[in-house]
Write a protein that holds these residues in place. Structure first.
Motif, PDB file in Angstrom:
ATOM      1  N   THR A  91       0.839  -1.197   0.000  1.00  0.00           N
ATOM      2  CA  THR A  91       0.000   0.000   0.000  1.00  0.00           C
ATOM      3  C   THR A  91       0.870   1.242   0.000  1.00  0.00           C
ATOM      4  OG1 THR A  91      -1.892   1.044   1.079  1.00  0.00           O
ATOM      5  CG2 THR A  91      -0.189   0.157   2.533  1.00  0.00           C
ATOM      6  N   GLN A  92       0.243   2.384  -0.032  1.00  0.00           N
ATOM      7  CA  GLN A  92       0.946   3.664   0.003  1.00  0.00           C
ATOM      8  C   GLN A  92       1.276   4.024   1.452  1.00  0.00           C
ATOM      9  OE1 GLN A  92       1.850   5.343  -2.827  1.00  0.00           O
ATOM     10  NE2 GLN A  92       1.102   3.459  -3.766  1.00  0.00           N
ATOM     11  N   PRO A  93       2.391   4.724   1.670  1.00  0.00           N
ATOM     12  CA  PRO A  93       2.729   5.145   3.039  1.00  0.00           C
ATOM     13  C   PRO A  93       1.774   6.224   3.531  1.00  0.00           C
ATOM     14  CG  PRO A  93       4.272   6.077   1.474  1.00  0.00           C
ATOM     15  CD  PRO A  93       3.386   5.141   0.693  1.00  0.00           C
ATOM     16  N   ASP A  94       1.749   6.395   4.833  1.00  0.00           N
ATOM     17  CA  ASP A  94       0.983   7.477   5.447  1.00  0.00           C
ATOM     18  C   ASP A  94       1.583   8.792   4.945  1.00  0.00           C
ATOM     19  OD1 ASP A  94      -0.064   9.441   7.123  1.00  0.00           O
ATOM     20  OD2 ASP A  94       0.008   8.167   8.907  1.00  0.00           O
ATOM     21  N   PRO A  95       0.793   9.675   4.338  1.00  0.00           N
ATOM     22  CA  PRO A  95       1.348  10.917   3.776  1.00  0.00           C
ATOM     23  C   PRO A  95       1.911  11.871   4.833  1.00  0.00           C
ATOM     24  CG  PRO A  95      -1.050  10.916   3.633  1.00  0.00           C
ATOM     25  CD  PRO A  95      -0.636   9.552   4.125  1.00  0.00           C
ATOM     26  N   ASP A  96       1.574  11.672   6.085  1.00  0.00           N
ATOM     27  CA  ASP A  96       2.061  12.554   7.144  1.00  0.00           C
ATOM     28  C   ASP A  96       3.389  12.084   7.742  1.00  0.00           C
ATOM     29  OD1 ASP A  96      -0.181  14.165   6.853  1.00  0.00           O
ATOM     30  OD2 ASP A  96      -1.334  12.979   8.295  1.00  0.00           O
ATOM     31  N   ARG A  97       3.920  10.954   7.243  1.00  0.00           N
ATOM     32  CA  ARG A  97       5.177  10.418   7.780  1.00  0.00           C
ATOM     33  C   ARG A  97       6.172  10.238   6.644  1.00  0.00           C
ATOM     34  NH1 ARG A  97       3.283   5.108  10.623  1.00  0.00           N
ATOM     35  NH2 ARG A  97       5.517   4.808  10.747  1.00  0.00           N
ATOM     36  N   PRO A  98       7.476  10.388   6.921  1.00  0.00           N
ATOM     37  CA  PRO A  98       8.468  10.157   5.866  1.00  0.00           C
ATOM     38  C   PRO A  98       8.488   8.670   5.471  1.00  0.00           C
ATOM     39  CG  PRO A  98       9.549  10.523   7.972  1.00  0.00           C
ATOM     40  CD  PRO A  98       8.070  10.768   8.184  1.00  0.00           C
ATOM     41  N   SER A  99       8.695   8.389   4.188  1.00  0.00           N
ATOM     42  CA  SER A  99       8.650   6.996   3.742  1.00  0.00           C
ATOM     43  C   SER A  99      10.021   6.442   3.388  1.00  0.00           C
ATOM     44  CB  SER A  99       7.729   6.854   2.532  1.00  0.00           C
ATOM     45  OG  SER A  99       8.278   7.521   1.419  1.00  0.00           O
ATOM     46  N   TYR A 100      10.982   7.300   3.040  1.00  0.00           N
ATOM     47  CA  TYR A 100      12.343   6.877   2.707  1.00  0.00           C
ATOM     48  C   TYR A 100      12.378   5.807   1.623  1.00  0.00           C
ATOM     49  CZ  TYR A 100      13.069   9.240   7.153  1.00  0.00           C
ATOM     50  OH  TYR A 100      13.057  10.154   8.173  1.00  0.00           O
ATOM     51  N   GLY A 101      11.361   5.766   0.769  1.00  0.00           N
ATOM     52  CA  GLY A 101      11.332   4.803  -0.326  1.00  0.00           C
ATOM     53  C   GLY A 101      10.971   3.388   0.083  1.00  0.00           C
ATOM     54  N   ALA A 102      10.530   3.185   1.304  1.00  0.00           N
ATOM     55  CA  ALA A 102      10.183   1.846   1.797  1.00  0.00           C
ATOM     56  C   ALA A 102       8.869   1.370   1.194  1.00  0.00           C
ATOM     57  CB  ALA A 102      10.063   1.865   3.323  1.00  0.00           C
ATOM     58  N   VAL A 103       8.694   0.050   1.177  1.00  0.00           N
ATOM     59  CA  VAL A 103       7.430  -0.564   0.768  1.00  0.00           C
ATOM     60  C   VAL A 103       6.578  -0.707   2.026  1.00  0.00           C
ATOM     61  CG1 VAL A 103       6.364  -2.612  -0.232  1.00  0.00           C
ATOM     62  CG2 VAL A 103       8.550  -1.796  -1.106  1.00  0.00           C
ATOM     63  N   TYR A 104       5.315  -0.355   1.923  1.00  0.00           N
ATOM     64  CA  TYR A 104       4.410  -0.423   3.071  1.00  0.00           C
ATOM     65  C   TYR A 104       3.362  -1.493   2.859  1.00  0.00           C
ATOM     66  CZ  TYR A 104       6.483   3.676   5.133  1.00  0.00           C
ATOM     67  OH  TYR A 104       7.366   4.529   5.732  1.00  0.00           O
ATOM     68  N   PHE A 105       2.861  -2.018   3.962  1.00  0.00           N
ATOM     69  CA  PHE A 105       1.902  -3.116   3.916  1.00  0.00           C
ATOM     70  C   PHE A 105       0.683  -2.794   4.769  1.00  0.00           C
ATOM     71  CE2 PHE A 105       6.114  -4.687   3.160  1.00  0.00           C
ATOM     72  CZ  PHE A 105       5.950  -5.502   2.055  1.00  0.00           C
ATOM     73  N   GLU A 106      -0.449  -3.424   4.383  1.00  0.00           N
ATOM     74  CA  GLU A 106      -1.689  -3.314   5.139  1.00  0.00           C
ATOM     75  C   GLU A 106      -2.409  -4.659   5.050  1.00  0.00           C
ATOM     76  OE1 GLU A 106      -4.079  -0.253   3.361  1.00  0.00           O
ATOM     77  OE2 GLU A 106      -4.470  -1.419   1.556  1.00  0.00           O
ATOM     78  N   PRO A 107      -3.307  -4.948   5.994  1.00  0.00           N
ATOM     79  CA  PRO A 107      -4.072  -6.188   5.901  1.00  0.00           C
ATOM     80  C   PRO A 107      -5.101  -6.105   4.786  1.00  0.00           C
ATOM     81  CG  PRO A 107      -4.784  -4.910   7.803  1.00  0.00           C
ATOM     82  CD  PRO A 107      -3.630  -4.185   7.189  1.00  0.00           C
ATOM     83  N   VAL A 108      -5.490  -7.238   4.254  1.00  0.00           N
ATOM     84  CA  VAL A 108      -6.521  -7.283   3.212  1.00  0.00           C
ATOM     85  C   VAL A 108      -7.866  -7.409   3.886  1.00  0.00           C
ATOM     86  CG1 VAL A 108      -7.451  -8.622   1.290  1.00  0.00           C
ATOM     87  CG2 VAL A 108      -4.989  -8.249   1.488  1.00  0.00           C
TER      88      VAL A 108
END
Length: 78
Positions: A61-78
């Protein structure tokens, strides 16, 4: 409850369960953050994530826009 020996399949299951619970509690969340919060090494988190992705339990998923992402891949439950 009977005590079961710590076999590789049992440890794999426990790691996957811990990673899934950590994702549910903190999504969107990066692999590094999962590792820190769950106290599991990054390589072990990666193996668990691969299994959870293959079984359709989590997704990228996309990172939280209010936090820095540093190019990391983010995950969420389905």
């Amino acid at each position: 409850m009977a005590i079961r020996p710590a076999t590789p399949p049992l440890l794999k299951h426990l790691n996957e369960q811990t990673v899934l619970e950590t994702i549910r509690a903190g999504a969107p969340i990066s692999r590094a953050e999962i590792s820190r919060r769950a106290g599991i090494s990054k390589p072990t988190v990666s193996v668990a994530l691969q299994s959870l992705l293959e079984h359709g339990l989590v997704r990228e998923t996309q990172p939280d826009p209010d936090r820095p992402s540093y190019g990391a891949v983010y995950f969420e439950p389905v």
